[in-house]
Design a protein around this motif. Sequence first.
Motif, mmCIF file in Angstrom:
data_model
loop_
_atom_site.group_PDB
_atom_site.id
_atom_site.type_symbol
_atom_site.label_atom_id
_atom_site.label_comp_id
_atom_site.label_asym_id
_atom_site.label_seq_id
_atom_site.Cartn_x
_atom_site.Cartn_y
_atom_site.Cartn_z
ATOM 1 N N THR A 73 -8.708 8.450 3.934
ATOM 2 C CA THR A 73 -7.332 8.321 4.413
ATOM 3 C C THR A 73 -6.262 8.744 3.413
ATOM 4 O O THR A 73 -6.552 9.156 2.292
ATOM 5 C CB THR A 73 -7.109 6.874 4.946
ATOM 6 O OG1 THR A 73 -6.011 6.873 5.821
ATOM 7 C CG2 THR A 73 -6.973 5.868 3.834
ATOM 8 N N GLY A 74 -5.026 8.632 3.848
ATOM 9 C CA GLY A 74 -3.861 9.039 3.076
ATOM 10 C C GLY A 74 -2.721 9.326 4.049
ATOM 11 O O GLY A 74 -2.968 9.563 5.235
ATOM 12 N N GLY A 75 -1.491 9.259 3.568
ATOM 13 C CA GLY A 75 -0.382 9.698 4.396
ATOM 14 C C GLY A 75 0.516 8.605 4.942
ATOM 15 O O GLY A 75 1.593 8.906 5.463
ATOM 16 N N THR A 76 0.089 7.337 4.847
ATOM 17 C CA THR A 76 0.928 6.237 5.351
ATOM 18 C C THR A 76 0.924 5.114 4.315
ATOM 19 O O THR A 76 0.037 5.062 3.451
ATOM 20 C CB THR A 76 0.383 5.661 6.677
ATOM 21 O OG1 THR A 76 -0.868 5.014 6.404
ATOM 22 C CG2 THR A 76 0.162 6.740 7.726
ATOM 23 N N PRO A 77 1.876 4.178 4.406
ATOM 24 C CA PRO A 77 1.875 3.048 3.454
ATOM 25 C C PRO A 77 0.563 2.265 3.501
ATOM 26 O O PRO A 77 0.040 1.832 2.475
ATOM 27 C CB PRO A 77 3.052 2.193 3.935
ATOM 28 C CG PRO A 77 3.969 3.154 4.628
ATOM 29 C CD PRO A 77 3.081 4.175 5.279
ATOM 30 N N ARG A 78 0.002 2.107 4.709
ATOM 31 C CA ARG A 78 -1.265 1.372 4.849
ATOM 32 C C ARG A 78 -2.387 2.141 4.152
ATOM 33 O O ARG A 78 -3.226 1.564 3.460
ATOM 34 C CB ARG A 78 -1.541 1.243 6.344
ATOM 35 C CG ARG A 78 -2.761 0.466 6.672
ATOM 36 C CD ARG A 78 -2.442 -0.553 7.749
ATOM 37 N NE ARG A 78 -3.627 -1.320 8.051
ATOM 38 C CZ ARG A 78 -4.392 -1.088 9.110
ATOM 39 N NH1 ARG A 78 -4.075 -0.132 9.956
ATOM 40 N NH2 ARG A 78 -5.460 -1.819 9.314
ATOM 41 N N ALA A 79 -2.394 3.458 4.355
ATOM 42 C CA ALA A 79 -3.409 4.310 3.724
ATOM 43 C C ALA A 79 -3.283 4.230 2.202
ATOM 44 O O ALA A 79 -4.284 4.224 1.488
ATOM 45 C CB ALA A 79 -3.247 5.749 4.198
ATOM 46 N N ARG A 80 -2.040 4.146 1.706
ATOM 47 C CA ARG A 80 -1.849 4.039 0.254
ATOM 48 C C ARG A 80 -2.511 2.770 -0.272
ATOM 49 O O ARG A 80 -3.210 2.790 -1.287
ATOM 50 C CB ARG A 80 -0.349 4.026 -0.076
ATOM 51 C CG ARG A 80 -0.071 3.954 -1.572
ATOM 52 C CD ARG A 80 1.322 3.462 -1.873
ATOM 53 N NE ARG A 80 1.563 2.174 -1.229
ATOM 54 C CZ ARG A 80 2.680 1.840 -0.595
ATOM 55 N NH1 ARG A 80 3.679 2.670 -0.528
ATOM 56 N NH2 ARG A 80 2.793 0.642 -0.025
ATOM 57 N N ASP A 81 -2.301 1.658 0.429
ATOM 58 C CA ASP A 81 -2.891 0.393 -0.021
ATOM 59 C C ASP A 81 -4.420 0.480 -0.030
ATOM 60 O O ASP A 81 -5.077 -0.002 -0.957
ATOM 61 C CB ASP A 81 -2.457 -0.761 0.892
ATOM 62 C CG ASP A 81 -0.963 -1.035 0.779
ATOM 63 O OD1 ASP A 81 -0.340 -0.517 -0.177
ATOM 64 O OD2 ASP A 81 -0.418 -1.742 1.647
ATOM 65 N N ILE A 82 -4.973 1.094 1.005
ATOM 66 C CA ILE A 82 -6.431 1.222 1.083
ATOM 67 C C ILE A 82 -6.928 2.168 -0.018
ATOM 68 O O ILE A 82 -7.910 1.859 -0.715
ATOM 69 C CB ILE A 82 -6.851 1.717 2.491
ATOM 70 C CG1 ILE A 82 -6.575 0.624 3.512
ATOM 71 C CG2 ILE A 82 -8.315 2.137 2.520
ATOM 72 C CD1 ILE A 82 -6.683 1.066 4.954
#
Length: 342
Positions: A73-82
């Motif tokens: 993943t990548g590209g969203t605030p949630r993806a950043r946390d993951i």
Amino acid sequence: MTAHPTGESIGGRKDQHIDIAARPSSLHAGETGLRRYRLRHRALPGRDLAEVSLRTPVLGRELEAPLLVSCMTGGTPRARDINELLARAARDHGVAMGLGSGRALLADPSLLPTFRTAARPRLLLANLGAVQLRLGLGPDDAERLVDMLDADGLVLHLNPLQEAVQPGGDTAFGGLAERIAAVVERLRPRPVIAKEVGFGLAPDDVTALLAAGVRAVDVAGAGGTNWASVEGQRDPRAGQVAAAFADWGWPTALAIRLAASKARATGAEVIASGGITDGVEAAVALALGATAVGVARPFLVAALDDRVDEAIAVFLDQLRIATWLTGNHAPSSLSPADLVEG
Ligand SMILES: Cc1cc2nc3c(=O)[nH]c(=O)nc-3n(C[C@H](O)[C@H](O)[C@H](O)COP(=O)(O)O)c2cc1C
């Protein structure tokens, strides 16, 4: 953020993918075939457990274990946390990590922090859908992505079934091998890896990809996350189409054997992935001829629970014990002779 042909944003889709992929309903209806093999247990392993080392070179980097946290993943605030959790755990355990597709990042460089987090795994790989090479992206973009992410190489994913099921998906898969070869040429000496996403690579695919010059193939076989089912849960019409593909593809164990027999002659590496859930299955995959193992969904589920560090530690303990119990000193010495078909 880049608009998709259906009008939705890539970011919205990536966040939906995280939720749907984590559900048990996204698992493939068939098995990987890895559990059909048993490792030959030795009651006299011939050495101390402490003498077993998982250290292995992967794509030119010395890793603490032949393990890759597969591209997600990548590209969203949630993806950043993951990504932050995955990257920290990968770094701390000295294993490799692939990032999610960088297509959105190429269109919007402000997304960089959602991909490149503070922790830097020892081997970090960028990712792009190979079909994008037919849709306006080329070797320059591939190089720009790797440079932006300060990555060690690039993974190109091949996901024809996922694209075909997804409304408005990108299905221009003709002539891709030549375009992959052009990316390999541009990135050299940095490695390019070609992977499926859970339906496996056919022997002919492996031959074509090796001829295109990829350094490794990741079979991403069937038995784990089913991307037709994931897309089918995002749209009712796609769900009807996806239903017939619940059991589609090359089971991971078979895909590894076939790919390894092709790759052995060329010195290319074979990454085994698709439905690998623990270190014993990883040991079977390595014995079948893989040089490293990739895991996506199980580490995603662990990350969502903030226990990915422990999940990787347990996985590596299992791999170390399985290697030892078969009388081997290292995963790289596992071979078909260590397997009994049962
Ligand atoms: C939430 C999620 C997002 C994914 N996104 C990507 C991606 O952007 N690029 C890619 O090559 N593979 C992607 N994959 C596919 C995985 O890398 C892997 O090939 C596939 O899930 C099969 O492995 P598994 O059975 O261990 O999940 C994604 C997987 C998950 C679970």
